[in-house]
Design a protein around this motif. Structure first.
Motif, PDB file in Angstrom:
ATOM      1  N   GLN A 373       1.032  -1.135   0.300  1.00 24.83           N
ATOM      2  CA  GLN A 373       0.181  -0.282  -0.065  1.00 24.83           C
ATOM      3  C   GLN A 373       0.681   1.417   0.038  1.00 24.83           C
ATOM      4  N   ALA A 374       1.852   0.889   0.980  1.00 26.25           N
ATOM      5  CA  ALA A 374       3.105   2.469   1.256  1.00 26.25           C
ATOM      6  C   ALA A 374       3.297   2.762  -0.733  1.00 26.25           C
ATOM      7  N   GLU A 377       0.748   3.764  -3.489  1.00 29.23           N
ATOM      8  CA  GLU A 377      -0.380   5.252  -2.684  1.00 29.23           C
ATOM      9  C   GLU A 377       1.536   6.283  -2.545  1.00 29.23           C
ATOM     10  N   ARG A 378       2.995   5.782  -2.495  1.00 31.47           N
ATOM     11  CA  ARG A 378       4.550   6.594  -2.348  1.00 31.47           C
ATOM     12  C   ARG A 378       3.488   7.600  -1.215  1.00 31.47           C
ATOM     13  N   ASN A 379       3.773   6.665  -0.128  1.00 30.10           N
ATOM     14  CA  ASN A 379       3.290   7.192   1.221  1.00 30.10           C
ATOM     15  C   ASN A 379       4.160   6.740   2.364  1.00 30.10           C
ATOM     16  N   PRO A 380       5.263   7.218   2.087  1.00 27.21           N
ATOM     17  CA  PRO A 380       6.214   6.960   3.248  1.00 27.21           C
ATOM     18  C   PRO A 380       5.325   7.746   4.802  1.00 27.21           C
ATOM     19  N   LYS A 381       4.598   8.334   5.178  1.00 31.89           N
ATOM     20  CA  LYS A 381       3.852   8.039   6.643  1.00 31.89           C
ATOM     21  C   LYS A 381       3.489   6.495   7.279  1.00 31.89           C
ATOM     22  N   LEU A 382       2.968   5.503   6.427  1.00 28.98           N
ATOM     23  CA  LEU A 382       2.963   4.099   6.420  1.00 28.98           C
ATOM     24  C   LEU A 382       3.967   3.923   7.420  1.00 28.98           C
ATOM     25  N   CYS A 441       8.000  -1.814   2.408  1.00 29.69           N
ATOM     26  CA  CYS A 441       7.342  -0.490   3.082  1.00 29.69           C
ATOM     27  C   CYS A 441       8.863   0.805   2.541  1.00 29.69           C
ATOM     28  N   SER A 444       9.074   3.271  -0.440  1.00 30.46           N
ATOM     29  CA  SER A 444       7.821   4.004  -0.569  1.00 30.46           C
ATOM     30  C   SER A 444       8.720   5.443   0.027  1.00 30.46           C
ATOM     31  N   LYS A 448       8.971   8.407  -2.970  1.00 32.69           N
ATOM     32  CA  LYS A 448       8.219  10.167  -2.151  1.00 32.69           C
ATOM     33  C   LYS A 448       9.337  10.831  -3.027  1.00 32.69           C
TER      34      LYS A 448
END
Length: 556
Positions: A373-374, A377-382, A441, A444, A448
């Protein structure tokens, strides 16, 4: 007092207790892994539950060991508190068999039992026969020890100071306290009742005084279960309370009867004496049997009430839930008792390990899903949450591995030993799945930071990779799967992962030639394929380990 009396008594007691330990270890090795399924089938009915408790205790000659087993099963969630009630009642009946065998002078055959048992252990190669030989040899050693104690105590009848001391046992309170205290000290009611029988045979104590000591011995035997319940769940502690309540209620009832019946022109003690007037040992054995059978019949209809009373004495705590990293199922239980490997221990820890590994696998699956998912979504917050889960997986791997390294030293059953080795391999492979999920993970952050984008084709392939990874992990978590069926399904999924990896690498090269993706995106995608393939490899290792154990993980 001559020192030879003390040495004879201590030596006999040592052999008696060691014989009990041999019998318990033999039964554990012979049937420990099947104990869970046996108890599940036979404890739904209260009468069968009492019978099972009585038979197990009669075989191992120790109600303490049976109750410790029950506390452990309740602690691990393998048995309900209501089921435990019936086995505890049966254990109290089963423990009387030792006294009856002593009264019947079965000890004459003790050397034969010991010889045949040792011969089975030494000369027979078949493990199952050797385990039964250990049970038989233990029985022989037990009665040899009992004979030593009886012989050692014969001179005590001529020692005035000792006779005067024993005469104080006619006071009910003193007799009950002495019986409870001595039994708590040696942690065996069978041994303490045997010593009481030896005193009676020596003419030192009569039944009218011995009964109160006998009633106290029934209370004192609860100390082993009390010690075993330290650090366990509240339900396990309640099982110990039920055991204690059973014997306290029985002591109150029988002490009252012994004091009141003579006033009514009847005598409970006299009635028991009249059955075997020439055999003091049989009188004590009969009173012991009568105590436990009558108490069981009195409380059998009230099993549910005993559970309610135990829950009232030890109510549930209002807690917000356990915080921080912890073992949810490998709860410290009756592992460190006077017996290093108590009866039923294999079934207990195998069930606890299965539950803990399921929990660990669930965390690895969660991180695998979060990792893809990370990236998508290119979402390092995960990443922060995934790191916390990965730490937890590493913690569980360490704790489970340490637990296995301790229990495998004492494991004597070959099938259980194979299962434990398989669990050790499984925990390491789950930890590696978690590592690869974490690697996925972490990509990501690079995506980003460097503003890297995957092509639509690459994104579709990533989604398919996620779907197959989750499918293989879900297959491993399926409780009803038979080992060979599981291996077949996982092997098919692992082969699919290998095929997808090869195909996607070729697609990646095609995209590079056409300029559809950047060099940096291709490097990261190549690393993702490596982690994807490794997750499949470790999943296959887990499935193979479960087959090598000879059976599926025990059902919940």
């Amino acid at each position: 007092m001559n020192y030879t009396i003390v040495l004879g008594l201590l030596g006999g007691l040592a052999l008696f207790l060691y014989g009990m330990q041999m019998m318990s270890a033999g039964l554990e090795a012979a049937a420990g892994d099947r104990m869970k399924s046996i108890l599940e089938r036979l404890t739904a009915n209260r009468f069968l539950g009492v019978l099972v408790g009585a038979v197990i205790t009669a075989v191992i000659q120790s109600s303490s060991a049976t109750t410790v087993m029950v506390v452990g099963f309740v602690n691990s969630g393998m048995m309900t508190l209501r089921q435990a009630v019936w086995i505890i009642m049966g254990a109290n009946i089963g423990t009387t068999i030792t006294g009856q065998l002593i009264a019947l002078d079965v000890g004459v055959l003790a050397p034969l039992f010991a010889f045949v048992g040792v011969a089975m252990v030494v000369f027979v190669k078949k493990p199952q026969v050797r385990h039964y030989g250990s049970i038989l040899a233990g029985l022989g050693v037990l009665f040899i020890g009992m004979d030593m104690m009886s012989t050692a105590m014969e001179p005590l009848r001529d020692w005035p100071a000792f006779v005067e001391l024993v005469s104080t046992f006619s006071n009910p309170l003193v007799g009950i306290l002495v019986g409870a205290g001595f039994t708590a000290l040696i942690q065996s009611s069978s041994a303490s009742v045997g010593i009481l029988q030896a005193l009676a045979l020596s003419g030192v104590i009569g039944l009218d005084s011995a009964v109160f000591v006998l009633f106290g011995q029934n209370i004192g035997t609860c100390i082993t279960a009390v010690l075993a319940s330290i650090g366990t769940s509240r339900n396990a502690k309640r099982a110990t309370i039920i055991h204690l309540l059973f014997n306290i209620i029985g002591t109150v009832v029988f002490t009252t009867l012994c004091l009141v019946t003579p006033l009514l022109g009847l005598s409970l003690v006299g009635g028991v004496q009249s059955l075997t007037p020439e055999n003091p040992a049989a009188q004590i054995a009969n009173m012991h049997t009568l105590f436990n059978i009558v108490t069981t019949f009195l409380l059998l209809p009230l099993g549910g009430k005993l559970v309610q009373l135990a829950m009232r004495i030890l109510p549930d705590r209002k807690e917000s839930g356990e915080e921080g990293m912890h073992l949810a199922y490998l709860i410290p239980g009756p592992i460190h008792t006077k017996q290093e490997h108590p009866i039923g221990f294999s079934a207990m820890y195998l069930n606890q390990l299965r539950q803990e590994l399921e929990r660990m696998l669930g965390m690895a699956r969660q991180n695998t899903e979060v990792g893809f998912q990370a990236v998508l979504e290119r979402n390092p917050k995960l990443l922060e949450g995934a790191e916390a889960t990965e730490e937890y997986i590493d913690y569980l791997n360490k704790e489970i591995s340490q637990f296995i390294s301790k229990v495998i030293v004492h494991e004597t059953n070959e099938r259980d030993s194979a299962a434990v080795s398989a669990y050790f391999k499984i925990t390491g492979n789950i930890e590696r799945v978690g590592d690869h999920a974490m690697n996925i993970c972490e990509y990501s952050g690079m995506l980003k930071e460097k503003h890297i984008h995957f092509s639509d084709a690459a994104r579709r392939e990533l989604q398919e990779m996620e779907s197959v990874c989750l499918a293989v992990l879900d297959e491993l978590a399926r409780e009803t799967a038979e080992p060979m069926e599981l291996l077949k399904n996982v092997a098919a999924l692992e082969q699919r992962i290998d095929d997808m990896t090869g195909a996607y690498r070729q697609n990646q090269l095609d995209r590079m030639r056409s300029g559809a993706c950047s060099d940096e995106a291709c490097i990261i995608f190549s690393e993702l394929l490596t982690d994807f393939e490794r997750i499949g490899d470790h999943a296959l290792n887990i499935a193979e380990a479960r087959v090598s154990a000879g059976a599926a993980l025990p059902p919940a």
